[in-house]
Design a protein around this motif. Structure first.
Motif, PDB file in Angstrom:
ATOM      1  N   HIS A 137     -10.128 -24.064  26.647  1.00 10.42           N
ATOM      2  CA  HIS A 137     -10.063 -24.009  28.100  1.00 10.42           C
ATOM      3  C   HIS A 137     -10.561 -22.668  28.635  1.00 10.42           C
TER       4      HIS A 137
ATOM      5  N   ALA B 172     -11.155 -28.367  27.684  1.00 13.15           N
ATOM      6  CA  ALA B 172     -11.083 -27.811  29.040  1.00 13.15           C
ATOM      7  C   ALA B 172     -10.173 -28.681  29.909  1.00 13.15           C
ATOM      8  N   GLN B 173      -9.220 -28.048  30.565  1.00 13.07           N
ATOM      9  CA  GLN B 173      -8.235 -28.765  31.373  1.00 13.07           C
ATOM     10  C   GLN B 173      -8.722 -28.818  32.831  1.00 13.07           C
TER      11      GLN B 173
END
Length: 432
Positions: A215, A341-342
């Motif tokens: 992230h 990746a959030q």
């Protein structure tokens, strides 16, 4: 209409002269020349059967048997709400059943060979296909820029819906901001290339077998169109996006751990080897519209050809190079596993902490066909009361059809070309 036999029962019809004779039925046609029988004659075979309901009755039951080998009218693609998860390409029950079958068969058989992409290699026989898909995409973009100069396309200012035609459609289907105040009506404006051809972006991977993107590095990794990333991983070499090419299979030391094989003894790759030509996009200032109607038709036919070439080629590449898609949002990742990746902002993303729900992607996730309403008569706008009689087609296909190209066979069912459109609202109310 689905393939098979359709029985149309016409009950309680009295014929005084029906013994031993053939009848012509359903000859009545609308003012535009398409009746039920006329619309089915092209692709269906007819058999007429007559039987009496009783021996002493003058009422007869007439059965029309329609054997249809080719589908005429298909349902539109289902609209998935943003509040629900997209269905899996293959249901979980079938995946588990297939896994159990593979496990039973593998007990007494040796393990099969591992595909080259899982060993870090490039499938050499698919490299020309990757270049073909890449060039087809560039040609498609250049041709669409030229067609947009001669074919009007309208886009809504509040939502993502577009309409190919001189005047936007009157349907109240807007889901944009303040749609309730406008009662769902669209506000039309001039469309651009990005409205017709949706560009789905993905992270570019230097090593497709490397660690997943965390992230914290989501902004340091470049994002490019997903189709271009798929072509790069399949063997296309672009100067601005380097990628790691292995010439020997990796050495597995664990389930998720591996090391690269020693390639020092191999000869250096030939830098002067001839590579396929790579096309480039034409800038908007250099775009020139077609000079004549014949040139427009040829350009539209070429555009349809490269559109199908890009889709069919990408579908073949996806069978060897896996692509992942989020089940909640349009995010796509080209690689064996999705990134970390959030940045998922779909419905209830707080419960998932912004993480994506990765699943196997289909072709429509990689190259979304943006469906628009099919305009049967360009000089006549669509009517709201006749909405159920109109068909739909991908925006690229509808654009090329209005430019003069022939309708491809695979898009005819959803375009509903064999449906007779009533001439007025009163005639539409009489349709059963």
């Amino acid at each position: 209409m689905d393939s098979g036999s359709v029985y149309l029962q016409l009950n309680r019809i009295t014929f005084s002269h029906c013994k031993g004779r053939d009848f012509d039925i359903l000859k009545h046609s609308t003012q535009q020349g398409l009746s039920l029988l006329d619309s089915l004659k092209k692709t269906c075979n007819f058999k007429l059967r007559l039987r009496n309901s009783s021996q002493h009755s003058t009422h007869h039951v007439q059965s029309l048997v329609v054997n249809c080998n080719h589908p005429q009218n298909a349902d539109f693609p289902r609209y998935h709400s943003k509040k629900e998860k997209k269905p899996f390409p293959i249901p979980i029950v079938e995946l588990r059943r297939a896994a159990r079958e593979r496990f039973k068969k593998s007990k007494s058989q040796p393990r099969g060979p591992v595909p080259p992409p899982k060993r870090g290699l490039v499938v050499q026989r698919l490299v020309p296909l990757a270049y073909s898909v890449f060039n087809a995409r560039i040609t498609l973009i250049n041709n669409l820029k030229k067609l947009l100069k001669v074919v009007p396309v309208n886009s809504c200012k509040w939502c993502s819906e577009i309409h190919v035609g001189p005047v936007g459609h009157p349907f109240k289907s807007c889901r944009g901001p303040q749609a309730s105040m406008r009662r769902g009506l669209h506000e039309w404006g001039e469309a651009v290339l990005e409205d017709v051809l949706i560009q789905v972006e993905a992270y570019h991977l230097y090593d497709r077998l490397g660690n997943r993107i965390p992230h914290e590095e989501r902004f340091s990794v470049p994002r490019i169109p997903a189709v271009v990333e798929l072509c790069i991983q399949a063997g296309v070499d672009l100067p601005g996006y380097p990628t790691k090419r292995r010439r020997k299979p990796i050495i597995r030391i664990g389930k998720k751990e591996f090391i690269d094989a020693d390639e020092s003894e191999l000869p250096d790759p030939d830098q002067e080897a001839k590579k396929p030509e790579i096309l480039t996009e034409i800038s908007n200032f250099e775009i020139l519209p077609p000079s004549s109607k014949e040139d427009t038709i040829l350009l539209a036919e070429e555009t349809l050809k490269v559109w199908e070439e890009m889709r069919e080629g990408a579908k073949r590449l996806m069978k060897m190079y896996p692509v992942r898609a989020c089940g909640y949002c349009p995010e796509v990742h080209v690689g064996p596993t999705g990134h970390k990746a959030q940045n998922c902002g779909a419905h209830k993303h707080q419960q998932r902490n912004g993480q994506h729900g990765w699943q196997a992607a289909v072709l429509d996730d990689l190259i979304p066909p943006k469906y628009v309403w099919h305009v049967p008569y360009v000089d006549k706008p669509l009517e709201n009361d006749l909405r159920n009689f109109y068909g739909q087609a991908p925006a690229v296909v509808e654009l090329c059809v209005q430019a003069g190209a022939d309708v491809p066979e695979q898009y005819k069912p959803t375009m509903r070309l064999d449906v007779g459109i009533p001439s007025n609202v009163r005639e539409a109310e009489m349709v059963v």
